[in-house]
Enzyme design. Sequence first.
Site, mmCIF file in Angstrom:
data_model
loop_
_atom_site.group_PDB
_atom_site.id
_atom_site.type_symbol
_atom_site.label_atom_id
_atom_site.label_comp_id
_atom_site.label_asym_id
_atom_site.label_seq_id
_atom_site.Cartn_x
_atom_site.Cartn_y
_atom_site.Cartn_z
ATOM 1 N N HIS A 140 94.771 31.660 83.216
ATOM 2 C CA HIS A 140 94.179 32.616 84.164
ATOM 3 C C HIS A 140 93.577 31.876 85.356
ATOM 4 C CE1 HIS A 140 91.621 36.108 85.417
ATOM 5 N NE2 HIS A 140 90.798 35.133 85.769
ATOM 6 N N GLU A 141 92.821 30.829 85.078
ATOM 7 C CA GLU A 141 92.191 30.067 86.159
ATOM 8 C C GLU A 141 93.229 29.347 87.014
ATOM 9 O OE1 GLU A 141 89.258 30.703 86.807
ATOM 10 O OE2 GLU A 141 88.727 31.677 84.922
ATOM 11 N N HIS A 144 94.631 31.643 89.574
ATOM 12 C CA HIS A 144 93.787 31.719 90.773
ATOM 13 C C HIS A 144 94.119 30.568 91.723
ATOM 14 C CE1 HIS A 144 91.151 35.053 89.993
ATOM 15 N NE2 HIS A 144 90.692 34.555 88.848
ATOM 16 N N GLU A 213 91.864 39.484 90.323
ATOM 17 C CA GLU A 213 91.608 39.220 88.903
ATOM 18 C C GLU A 213 92.738 39.790 88.045
ATOM 19 O OE1 GLU A 213 89.376 37.371 87.369
ATOM 20 O OE2 GLU A 213 88.515 36.793 89.299
#
Length: 294
Positions: A140-141, A144, A213
């Site tokens: 997930h990070e 980003h 997100e």
Amino acid sequence: MKRKWERDLGLQGRMLFTMFLLAAVYLFFLAFLSYSGTPPVFMLLFVGAFMGIQYFYSDKMVLWTTGAHIVSESEAPQLHDMVTRLCVIADIPKPQIAIVQTRVPNAFATGRSPNKAVVAVTTGIMDKLTPAELEAVLAHELSHVKNRDMAVLTIASFISTIAFYIVRYSLYFGGMGGDRRRDGGGILLVWLVSIAVWVVSFLLIRALSRYREFAADRGSAIITGQPANLASALMKISGLMDRVPSEDLRKVEGMNAFFIIPAISGSSFMDIFSTHPSVEKRLAQLEKMQKEMS
């Protein structure tokens, strides 16, 4: 093995529409300032310098704020192995890796580009998640990082920040000059328009943050091929947050926008002011993706 980064056209459409509205609000604001005789040059330079520092030094600022410590491969071999493998799949350079000594179970990414990124995890999250769940959070990070979210949101908030400073200081400094605004009514008009622009842009930027997100959750599911792992991690982090002492949560509350889940979140009524979608909405998206991938 690299995985195809499939697009969610609905999500992309909502992000583009939000950015279009944001651009329209900003163009109106700049046109209004020009018409009202407000010389925005000083404000542009001041805010530009401030946000330039934020853009180029955000990684160092965030690490300093959180007390994160960059770790080498010898210090955290398993963490480095995970990130290395995920970066190959995501097709991005490997970022620096940091660890934050706190019981708060969370993670974040910072940096203006994939080549200048840092991914950090807390000791709290490393202690509580399974390897598969931690891998999903890291993915997930890294999403980003791949999507350049720090740069996008910094640029998106530029004019909003100008409006904020005009609201804050224009009444003190007589509207900062301008022939059309030397009377009290003109100054008040600029102040009111600036408030309106700041409020609308604030809400749009928060909406854009929530969409990004969702995009990072989707990216994690694509990278790992297991949306259920991130769903499990989100539920576990959300549940564990209630057990963390409020003093610890308040210490990191300023980092909410960066975290995978805010350390302190409000009620569902306040969702429009949140930087993150509700956990329930994120789980629904991941459940849908799990069915599509099965």
